[in-house]
Design an enzyme around this catalytic site. Structure first.
Site, PDB file in Angstrom:
ATOM      1  N   GLN A   6       0.728  -1.213   0.031  1.00 30.98           N
ATOM      2  CA  GLN A   6       0.016   0.037  -0.004  1.00 30.98           C
ATOM      3  C   GLN A   6       0.797   1.236  -0.135  1.00 30.98           C
ATOM      4  O   GLN A   6       0.290   2.395  -0.064  1.00 30.98           O
ATOM      5  CB  GLN A   6      -1.034   0.107   1.025  1.00 30.98           C
ATOM      6  CG  GLN A   6      -1.835  -1.149   1.528  1.00 30.98           C
ATOM      7  CD  GLN A   6      -2.671  -1.240   2.609  1.00 30.98           C
ATOM      8  OE1 GLN A   6      -3.060  -2.249   3.021  1.00 30.98           O
ATOM      9  NE2 GLN A   6      -3.241  -0.131   2.967  1.00 30.98           N
ATOM     10  N   ARG A  36      -8.401  -0.963   8.619  1.00 36.87           N
ATOM     11  CA  ARG A  36      -9.480  -0.220   8.328  1.00 36.87           C
ATOM     12  C   ARG A  36      -9.734   0.813   9.507  1.00 36.87           C
ATOM     13  O   ARG A  36     -10.634   0.807  10.175  1.00 36.87           O
ATOM     14  CB  ARG A  36     -10.739  -0.950   8.065  1.00 36.87           C
ATOM     15  CG  ARG A  36     -11.587  -0.126   6.943  1.00 36.87           C
ATOM     16  CD  ARG A  36     -12.533  -0.798   6.270  1.00 36.87           C
ATOM     17  NE  ARG A  36     -12.945  -0.102   4.912  1.00 36.87           N
ATOM     18  CZ  ARG A  36     -13.940  -0.680   4.052  1.00 36.87           C
ATOM     19  NH1 ARG A  36     -14.314  -1.696   4.196  1.00 36.87           N
ATOM     20  NH2 ARG A  36     -14.217   0.601   2.969  1.00 36.87           N
TER      21      ARG A  36
HETATM   22  N1  MCN Z   1     -14.025   9.661  -1.618  1.00 35.95           N
HETATM   23  C1  MCN Z   1     -15.011  10.331  -2.277  1.00 35.95           C
HETATM   24  N2  MCN Z   1     -15.282  11.383  -1.618  1.00 35.95           N
HETATM   25  C2  MCN Z   1     -14.997  11.868  -0.038  1.00 35.95           C
HETATM   26  C3  MCN Z   1     -13.939  10.787   0.302  1.00 35.95           C
HETATM   27  C4  MCN Z   1     -13.536   9.874  -0.449  1.00 35.95           C
HETATM   28  O1  MCN Z   1     -15.548  10.332  -3.368  1.00 35.95           O
HETATM   29  N3  MCN Z   1     -15.317  12.834   0.408  1.00 35.95           N
HETATM   30  C5  MCN Z   1     -13.476   8.393  -2.432  1.00 35.95           C
HETATM   31  C6  MCN Z   1     -12.147   8.540  -2.599  1.00 35.95           C
HETATM   32  O2  MCN Z   1     -11.642   9.550  -3.844  1.00 35.95           O
HETATM   33  C7  MCN Z   1     -11.740   7.138  -2.760  1.00 35.95           C
HETATM   34  C8  MCN Z   1     -12.390   6.410  -1.773  1.00 35.95           C
HETATM   35  O3  MCN Z   1     -13.956   7.385  -1.788  1.00 35.95           O
HETATM   36  O4  MCN Z   1     -12.034   6.726  -4.239  1.00 35.95           O
HETATM   37  C9  MCN Z   1     -11.759   6.259  -0.650  1.00 35.95           C
HETATM   38  O5  MCN Z   1     -11.235   7.397  -0.045  1.00 35.95           O
HETATM   39  P1  MCN Z   1     -10.381   7.828   1.141  1.00 35.95           P
HETATM   40  O6  MCN Z   1     -11.445   7.956   2.339  1.00 35.95           O
HETATM   41  O7  MCN Z   1      -9.563   8.952   0.833  1.00 35.95           O
HETATM   42  O8  MCN Z   1      -9.665   6.613   1.633  1.00 35.95           O
HETATM   43  P2  MCN Z   1      -8.166   5.934   0.845  1.00 35.95           P
HETATM   44  O9  MCN Z   1      -8.377   6.126  -0.605  1.00 35.95           O
HETATM   45  O10 MCN Z   1      -7.041   6.334   1.434  1.00 35.95           O
HETATM   46  O11 MCN Z   1      -8.371   4.427   1.007  1.00 35.95           O
HETATM   47  C10 MCN Z   1      -7.849   3.724   2.575  1.00 35.95           C
HETATM   48  C11 MCN Z   1      -8.910   3.346   3.247  1.00 35.95           C
HETATM   49  C12 MCN Z   1      -8.364   2.226   4.121  1.00 35.95           C
HETATM   50  S1  MCN Z   1      -6.996   3.054   5.163  1.00 35.95           S
HETATM   51  C13 MCN Z   1      -8.692   1.043   4.067  1.00 35.95           C
HETATM   52  S2  MCN Z   1      -8.005   0.289   5.577  1.00 35.95           S
HETATM   53  C14 MCN Z   1      -9.485   0.474   3.330  1.00 35.95           C
HETATM   54  C15 MCN Z   1     -10.241   1.779   2.707  1.00 35.95           C
HETATM   55  O12 MCN Z   1      -9.884   2.581   2.247  1.00 35.95           O
HETATM   56  N4  MCN Z   1      -9.002  -0.557   2.467  1.00 35.95           N
HETATM   57  C16 MCN Z   1      -9.856  -0.755   1.159  1.00 35.95           C
HETATM   58  N5  MCN Z   1     -11.406   0.961   1.756  1.00 35.95           N
HETATM   59  C17 MCN Z   1     -11.226  -0.275   0.874  1.00 35.95           C
HETATM   60  N6  MCN Z   1     -11.898  -0.670   0.124  1.00 35.95           N
HETATM   61  C18 MCN Z   1     -11.343  -1.527  -0.643  1.00 35.95           C
HETATM   62  N7  MCN Z   1     -12.238  -1.826  -1.860  1.00 35.95           N
HETATM   63  N8  MCN Z   1     -10.521  -2.251  -0.547  1.00 35.95           N
HETATM   64  C19 MCN Z   1      -9.697  -2.007   0.338  1.00 35.95           C
HETATM   65  O13 MCN Z   1      -8.539  -2.589   0.858  1.00 35.95           O
HETATM   66 CU1  CUN Z   2      -5.476   0.813   9.485  1.00 36.84          CU
HETATM   67  S1  CUN Z   2      -5.912  -0.020   7.943  1.00 36.84           S
HETATM   68 MO1  CUN Z   2      -6.071   1.211   6.195  1.00 36.84          MO
HETATM   69  O1  CUN Z   2      -5.304   2.565   7.447  1.00 36.84           O
HETATM   70  O2  CUN Z   2      -4.626   0.823   5.350  1.00 36.84           O
END
Ligand code: MCN
Ligand code: CUN
Length: 796
Positions: free
Chosen positions: A223, A370
């Protein structure tokens, strides 16, 4: 004559655009690590320890070497000659790559075989003879600190016992004073059990060292590819520019793919020694038994309360079981992640948290899955404690929350543990959720059902999560400051390629990042290709975890788009033959302020950047932005579950679950809903069915999918999502907050609180997750708490 473009039509902000990556995924055309086949590639398998704690008297690998097709057998002894038997962890500890002196958990890596195919390698692993001398085993913090406990980490100097850290935060004296003045002190003890991220794709790597070019390429399930590149440079002492880490498609990460695992290191060393590509693909038991687990924290919580429900102070003590090595990936400043984000949504004057971490004979881990660094535990404890407090005071569950929430006009708000929350409408979220679940009516139905012997319950959970580490002032990992990046190249035809330092694992970055570009530049999202995960081409970034991508990399995407727009404006002025000050912008087009009909599209500016730029202007339309956020983003959510518990069997069913998530501006509402659904499904699974624990000998119970259950659509209840509360993040360029983990963080307490509510009046204060039927039945039948993880339970 050019016109402004319609944002939703071009797939901009707010468009529920279909996920572009799914085109290849649903056709079976994804490119995962195991899909990659390189010429001359060999295969690696790992021999794991069957025992949880034992001294290694000898390892005899001669029979393995004799098997035709075997190219290399690696043992700890051989690793040690290259100073690679141990590696540093992300929390300033060390971790064994291959065991030398002792094995410290069941499943620990003892040796590796590299062979022509994985089957030969596996057979050869079985031919290795290891002589173990078993040692006493520790499987929980109580045993770890008991008199005379064996010292697990006798490899370390200055480690006389099994304690990793004693840490505290908050105001101890102030908290004591507040407790002295309380009308009532409510207490709760519980255990957040070990859980496992368990992505469908296990971990793996293909290391390819080319002696002729001195270049090492590693395709792997990470990641955070740039962090891995830096770590490989340091551990393997290779020059950083000669290392290329590529994260291809990832079949789910959920935090499991943040740490650095021995398998990665061994495949790299094997490739260097053999000068051939070496592939390692972990199997499911290997993944469940040896890779970064989550939680396994014991809590003692106390709340000082006024009669009317006002929370005066909170005291928490946590005991965290970190397994054999302290390998949490977390900001350096903190020992137990962001556990002290607990109660951030409540206006509490003072609080104090003590935390102790201990070693045990279990696989290392503790932070991933997560959650933004232990926030899941923090929010679970918080919401369980608030429920217990309301019960003790005999006041309403919703009311105690509403009266203690931070009010909308109190932001930015300093929490008692020192965070600064940015914005929110907590009361409104709760109101929406209560209305959706038809609160008053349910309470009536519940009382009526109770009179006929049926047990209904309602559980409220709220959460706010600190998402988006850094800022770099406060957040670093091993000294590397936390920020992120985006690099945008607009080609001459107005099509573009965007790269970021994040790495999608299923979250849909290829879809949503293009939407941010569309929003900022008016270039249709379908004209923007998004690429992540290749350190040779992507700008430096800290990777994807802690839902930091949108708060940090996503912000960088907006900022780099604005840099491009600033240059395009100069090009527009040149094309329209006016000065830049006379130029106005609307989506997709610049025009002359005094003559709005005279305009040029962003695409016309793009071609001009390559064919008709003003004198003295640097050609091209490309840029990079590094974004160091001013603060974390703080989404908020309320989850309310209603359940019915069968007192005869202990089985409980979800009647309804409503979710009100406020993650600020939603880039792609459909993807956000997908994230919430996924998180709630995991929350439900943790609370209901997932059991991965250890017997007294340290054998992992639940290291397969017969025991550790993944919920399918069949057992997962339906969820009702509400999106009407939107508090734009005040410091994020497009007002977005993270969402990826919220529902997994806040969800579990809603289910547990609902079951506890159904049991109210029985004297049962706590049933620990997973609330398996036998535990619930035991609690009901014997009117007692069922707390703790085997083999030590409160009733033993
Ligand atoms: N998004 C959006 N509008 C927002 C916030 C987010 O449209 N206001 C969208 C983002 O652009 C992105 C998605 O939602 O496409 C998730 O965004 P974000 O909250 O920024 O999280 P990350 O992309 O950093 O993803 C990490 C987070 C974590 S830490 C874990 S653990 C987890 C999760 O995401 N692992 C996942 N969701 C997952 N979902 C899938 N399918 N697979 C994983 O491994
Ligand atoms: Cu704590 S699991 Mo996600 O932050 O990759």
């Amino acid at each position: 004559m050019s016109q402004a473009v319609d944002e939703i039509k071009i797939g901009g902000l707010g468009a529920s655009r279909r996920r572009v990556e799914d085109n290849r995924f649903i056709r079976g055309k994804g490119n995962y690590t195991d899909d990659i086949v390189l010429p001359g590639m060999l295969h690696m398998e790992i021999l794991r320890s069957p025992l949880a704690h034992a001294r290694i008297k000898s390892i005899d690998a001669s029979k393995a070497w004799d098997i035709p097709g075997v190219h290399l057998v690696l043992t700890g002894e051989m690793m040690a000659t290259r100073n690679l038997a141990w590696m540093p962890t992300l929390s300033y500890d060390t971790q064994a790559v291959l065991a030398t002196d002792k094995v410290r958990f069941q499943g620990q890596e003892v040796a590796c075989v590299i062979a022509d195919d994985p089957y030969i390698a596996k057979d050869a692993c079985e031919a290795i003879v290891v002589d173990y001398e078993p040692l006493p085993v520790i499987v929980n913090p109580t045993q770890a600190v008991a008199e005379g406990a064996p010292v697990i980490r006798d490899d370390k100097e200055n480690q006389p016992d099994n304690v990793i850290y004693d840490w505290e935060v908050g105001d101890r004296d102030g908290t004591d004073r507040a407790f002295a003045g309380a009308d009532l002190v409510s207490k709760l003890e519980l255990h957040y059990p070990r859980s496992h991220p368990s992505p469908i794709e296990c971990c793996g790597s293909i290391a390819d060292f080319n002696r002729a070019t001195s270049k090492l390429t590693v395709y792997m399930t990470t990641q955070a590819p740039h962090i891995i590149r830096a770590a490989v440079a340091m551990v393997a002492e290779l020059p950083e520019h000669m290392i290329r880490i590529v994260s291809p498609d990832i079949g789910g990460g959920f935090g499991n793919k943040v740490p650095i695992y021995p398998g990665y290191v061994c495949s790299i060393l094997a490739s260097i020694l053999l000068e051939r590509p070496v592939k390692w693909i972990e199997d499911k038991s290997g993944n469940l038994i040896s890779t970064g687990f989550a939680r396994d924290v014991y809590l003692k919580g106390e709340m000082a309360l006024r009669k009317d429900g006002k929370i005066l102070a909170v005291r928490m003590h946590t005991d965290a079981d970190h397994g054999a090595f302290f390998s949490d990936a977390q900001p350096s400043k903190f020992k137990i992640g962001l556990m002290h984000s607990a109660f951030a949504a409540y206006d509490i004057p003072v609080a104090h948290l003590t935390a102790r971490g201990t070693y045990s004979n279990k696989a290392p881990g503790g932070v991933a899955y997560r959650c933004s660094f232990r926030v899941t535990e923090a929010m679970f404890f918080q919401e369980r404690m608030v429920q217990a407090a309301a019960d003790d005071l005999g006041i309403d569950q919703a009311q105690i929350r509403a009266m203690n929430f931070v009010r909308d006009d109190q932001f930015p708000h300093r929490t008692p543990f020192g965070f600064l929350t940015d914005s929110g409408q907590y009361g409104k979220c709760l109101d929406v959720a209560l209305k959706a679940i038809d609160y008053e009516n349910f309470r009536r139905e519940q009382a009526e059902a109770r009179s006929r012997g049926r047990l209904l319950g309602l559980g409220i959970s709220t959460m706010t999560e600190p998402l988006g580490a850094g800022n770099s002032r406060e957040y670093d990992i091993l000294g590397i400051k936390m920020f992120d990046s985006a690099d945008l190249k607009v080609h001459m035809t107005g099509k573009a390629i965007l790269r970021t330092g994040a790495k999608t694992q299923g979250q849909g970055h290829e879809t949503t990042w293009a939407q941010i570009v569309a929003h900022e530049l008016g270039i249709p999202a379908e004209d923007v290709v998004v690429e992540e995960g290749d350190t040779d081409t992507a700008p430096f970034g800290m990777g994807t975890y802690a839902s930091r991508s949108t708060p940090v990399a996503g912000a960088a995407v907006a900022m780099v788009s604005r840099k491009i727009r600033a240059k395009a404006r100069k090009l527009a002025a040149h094309l329209l033959e006016v000065s830049e000050e006379d130029i106005e912008w609307e989506l997709g087009r610049f025009y002359v302020r005094s003559a709005p009909d005279r305009g040029v599209t962003i695409q016309e500016c793009a071609i001009a950047a390559y064919s008709n730029m003003p004198d003295g202007m640097e050609p091209g339309l490309e840029n990079t932005a590094y974004y160091d956020p001013p603060n974390l983003t703080w989404p908020f959510a309320v989850y309310i579950a209603t359940v019915e518990v069968d007192p005869q069997t202990g089985v409980w069913d979800v009647l309804k679950l409503v979710a009100v998530d406020d993650c600020g501006v939603r880039i792609n509402p459909m993807i956000v809903e997908g994230q919430i659904m996924g998180g709630l499904t995991e929350a439900y699974a943790m609370s209901n069915m997932q059991f991965i624990t250890f017997d007294a000998e340290g054998n992992c119970v639940g290291s397969n999918y017969m025991d550790y259950l993944l919920p399918t659509a069949w057992e997962t209840p339906g969820f009702e999502l509400h999106s009407e509360v939107v508090t734009p993040c005040p410091h994020h360029p497009i007002g977005a907050k993270g969402i990826g983990e919220c529902a997994a963080v806040g969800g579990p307490a809603a289910f547990v609180n609902a079951v506890m509510d159904a049991l109210s009046g029985t004297g049962v204060r706590n049933i620990d997750m997973p609330m398996l039927p036998d535990r619930v039945w035991e609690a009901i039948t014997y009117r007692r708490d069922v707390s703790g993880a085997p083999p030590v339970r409160s009733d033993d």
